[in-house]
Design a protein around this motif. Structure first.
Motif, PDB file in Angstrom:
ATOM      1  N   MET A 218     -28.706 -18.325 -35.087  1.00 48.16           N
ATOM      2  CA  MET A 218     -27.882 -17.211 -35.556  1.00 48.16           C
ATOM      3  C   MET A 218     -27.658 -16.189 -34.456  1.00 48.16           C
ATOM      4  O   MET A 218     -26.544 -15.755 -34.195  1.00 48.16           O
ATOM      5  CB  MET A 218     -28.571 -16.535 -36.744  1.00 48.16           C
TER       6      MET A 218
ATOM      7  N   VAL B 111     -24.065 -15.087 -32.431  1.00 47.95           N
ATOM      8  CA  VAL B 111     -23.556 -13.720 -32.318  1.00 47.95           C
ATOM      9  C   VAL B 111     -23.427 -13.321 -30.846  1.00 47.95           C
ATOM     10  O   VAL B 111     -22.417 -12.759 -30.423  1.00 47.95           O
ATOM     11  CB  VAL B 111     -24.488 -12.745 -33.065  1.00 47.95           C
TER      12      VAL B 111
ATOM     13  N   LEU C 118     -19.103 -13.987 -40.995  1.00 47.10           N
ATOM     14  CA  LEU C 118     -19.772 -14.477 -39.798  1.00 47.10           C
ATOM     15  C   LEU C 118     -20.866 -15.488 -40.116  1.00 47.10           C
ATOM     16  O   LEU C 118     -21.019 -16.496 -39.436  1.00 47.10           O
ATOM     17  CB  LEU C 118     -20.391 -13.308 -39.029  1.00 47.10           C
ATOM     18  N   PHE C 119     -21.639 -15.201 -41.150  1.00 48.38           N
ATOM     19  CA  PHE C 119     -22.752 -16.074 -41.501  1.00 48.38           C
ATOM     20  C   PHE C 119     -22.242 -17.471 -41.841  1.00 48.38           C
ATOM     21  O   PHE C 119     -22.774 -18.481 -41.396  1.00 48.38           O
ATOM     22  CB  PHE C 119     -23.500 -15.479 -42.702  1.00 48.38           C
TER      23      PHE C 119
ATOM     24  N   CYS D  55     -20.917 -19.276 -38.769  1.00 44.00           N
ATOM     25  CA  CYS D  55     -22.028 -19.778 -37.968  1.00 44.00           C
ATOM     26  C   CYS D  55     -22.555 -21.092 -38.524  1.00 44.00           C
ATOM     27  O   CYS D  55     -22.667 -22.075 -37.799  1.00 44.00           O
ATOM     28  CB  CYS D  55     -23.137 -18.735 -37.927  1.00 44.00           C
TER      29      CYS D  55
END
Lengths: 294, 313
Positions: free
Chosen positions: A112, A116, A199-200, A203
């Motif tokens: 993660m 980012v 975003l999560f 990812c």
């Protein structure tokens, strides 16, 4: 797209690329075999020493194989380990607990963070990226002392936490994933953002499924590091010690037996090999195909 | 319009800047949330100890009493009167020159050659070359290079008639560094090698097809025009790992040729730091040694990332 998939399948089946000559492939194979034998020799010796009875250890000229192979060294090792106050199964449990927790959390957190750091612009990104590399390069003899002080302040000494928590955030793991995720085209992430994915989700559903080789490599590193954690300096009670620690202790305990030491090394070597084989097979199976790179 | 904006930037006050910053932090809340778990552990168990260790090089610290500030005296002693330190610099440079570039090239070359094989053989060979990193068995190397006739190397050479008496591989000043370098090379196909293997596996197959259409005729051209340009990040990773392992090497020598080694022939800077830190408990002096090593590695890292920058993202 469909066309290129077919081509990929064909290439996968024949493993053929531009201008491959069979002679070259054979030469590569022979070269790798010769070098491979050199690499394997000390490890082969380790295994032979582990199954040699004591009286064979000092004959001249030294033999490259055991005349009467025996598992006595392993039996001795387990006997020493069984003499401790806590049952053997406790060590197995400790090792499984520590190794599994560290490996899973490290892969999860590092992936993660790497995503980012590699793909998002935000204040602090550049500094964090360079801190990771600096942390990798900075090696100091006093770090362990300082780590111990931190753990003592947090009352972690002599608990499982002392084994698990410091191993989770490995700068090497993060750096590996960051380098690999950096190769994912921005267009793919932008497209997902336009589709409204957070975003999560980007990812884990878009980026990570394409990162199998790097993730599997990270699993190998994380498992190996976690499995080999030497608990001796932060954990003093027998009930928190891991298998690796106890096997190393058994190797030096009692009579100084070269055979038992070798048996312990072979024994400690097995789980990382198994994990390596499983993970590496996943890496090899990955066939990157169109759509991943620009 | 553009002119006004430019003037605006010029006039932006500090307060405004801070507000903009805060705004962009808030906008990127999701980023920070995803970073948080890793960074929390990283901060507590790496950053804090590192920061705590930084000033130690300027102190006299014996672990029993609180560190005492002594300015630059550790550093002046190191360069002006510690003869063994100067010797260890030379050993480290020789060692790093031999193991660093050679092992880096080997990592890449082997990862590439393995990639040319059938998938089933790939796993096998990757395992063979990575195995020493999983089982760094110094004890068997000691048996191979043992100084009596029982050593495998000696027994082999004597049987072939290449030597008439056993060679003291691990104690003879002529061989100590060479033997250490061999074992270090043996162990060095580690993290960088595996990362490169993964990188090869991630190269888009259609790149090869396109290359074939555009006239790439053999493996070498493919390597230079397709493979290397798409491996920048992995090459950088391997370079960093290589810098660390070749400059901070010390364990191999200590386990193999003993500590201290004959005539300090395999005495690296890290071994020197170990000596002062864990044998004499002069932690302040030892961290000054480590600090110098860190500065060198940092500069080298900068240099390499400049060289590799054209292959980056």
């Amino acid at each position: 797209m469909a066309q290129s998939m077919v081509n990929t399948e064909k290439l996968k089946a024949s493993n053929k690329q531009a201008g491959r000559k069979i002679g070259g492939t054979v030469a590569i194979f022979v070269f790798l075999i010769v070098l491979g034998l050199f690499m394997l020799f000390p490890i082969y010796l380790m295994i032979v020493m582990a199954i040699k009875p004591v009286e064979e250890l000092f004959i001249f000229p030294p033999k490259l194989h055991a005349i009467n192979p025996t598992l006595n060294n392993f039996k001795d090792m387990f006997e020493v380990m069984h003499q401790n106050r806590v049952p053997f199964s406790r060590y197995v449990f400790n090792s499984v607990l520590v190794t599994a927790t560290v490996t899973i959390l490290q892969c999860f957190f590092a992936s993660m963070a790497a995503f980012v750091l590699a793909k998002c612009k935000f204040p602090g990104n550049k500094i964090l990226n360079s801190i990771i590399v600096v942390a990798l390069l900075y090696q100091s003899n006093v770090i362990y002392i300082m780590q111990y002080i931190v753990m003592a302040k947090l009352h972690m000494i002599d608990t499982y936490w002392a084994l698990i928590l410091p191993a989770i955030a490995s700068p090497m793991g993060l750096f590996l994933m960051r380098q690999s995720i950096g190769q994912v085209p921005d267009a793919m992430i932008e497209a997902a953002k336009v589709d409204g994915a957070g975003l999560f989700r980007i990812c884990w559903q878009i980026v990570m499924p394409n990162q199998k080789p790097a993730l599997m490599t990270l699993i190998i590193f994380a498992f190996q590091a976690a499995w080999n954690i030497q608990s001796g300096t932060v954990v003093f009670q027998e009930q928190y010690k891991t298998l690796t620690t106890v096997a190393t202790q058994a190797a030096s305990a009692g009579l100084a037996r070269a055979g038992v030491a070798m048996a312990a090394q072979v024994f400690v070597f097995i789980p990382p090999i198994v994990v390596f084989m499983l993970a590496q097979r996943q890496v090899i199976e990955t066939m990157a195909h169109s759509g991943i790179k620009d | 319009m553009a002119k006004i904006a430019a003037e605006d930037i010029g006039k932006r006050t500090k307060q405004e800047e801070r507000r903009m910053m805060w705004h962009s932090v808030k906008q990127n809340k999701a980023c920070y949330l995803m970073l948080a778990p890793f960074m929390l552990f990283f901060l507590v168990f790496t950053i804090v100890p590192v920061v705590m260790s930084l000033p130690m090089g300027f102190t006299d610290f014996n672990m029993a009493q609180a560190p005492k500030f002594i300015g630059l005296s550790n550093y002046t002693t190191l360069f002006l009167s510690d003869k063994i330190f100067v010797k260890s610099i030379r050993v480290t440079i020789v060692f790093a020159l031999f193991t660093g570039p050679l092992s880096y090239v080997l990592c890449f070359l082997l990862a590439w050659l393995i990639n040319e094989l059938h998938p089933k053989l790939k796993t096998l060979f990757t395992l063979i070359f990575y195995a020493p990193s999983m089982a760094p068995v110094y004890t068997t190397w000691q048996m191979i290079f043992s100084g009596d006739m029982n050593g495998y190397a000696n027994s082999f050479l004597i049987n072939l008639g290449l030597a008439n008496s056993p060679i003291q591989w691990l104690t003879d000043a002529n061989y100590v560094l060479g033997v250490t370098i061999i074992v270090q090379l043996w162990i060095s196909l580690g993290a960088g090698f595996l990362a490169l293997r993964a990188g090869f596996q991630n190269i888009d197959r259609s790149m090869y097809e396109a290359g074939a259409i555009e006239g790439i005729r053999n493996r070498w051209q493919e390597l230079i025009y397709i493979v290397i340009p798409s491996m920048g990040p992995q090459l950088m990773f391997a370079a960093v790992m290589q810098i660390v392992s070749s400059f901070t090497a010390g364990t191999v020598a200590q386990n193999l040729v003993g500590f201290p080694s004959t005539d300090y022939k395999a005495h690296t800077i890290m071994t020197h730091a170990f000596d002062y830190g864990w044998v004499r408990y002069e932690m302040g002096y030892a961290s000054a040694i480590c600090m110098i090593l860190f500065v060198v590695m940092y500069l080298l890292n900068k240099l390499i990332s400049k060289v590799l920058s054209k292959y980056m993202d």
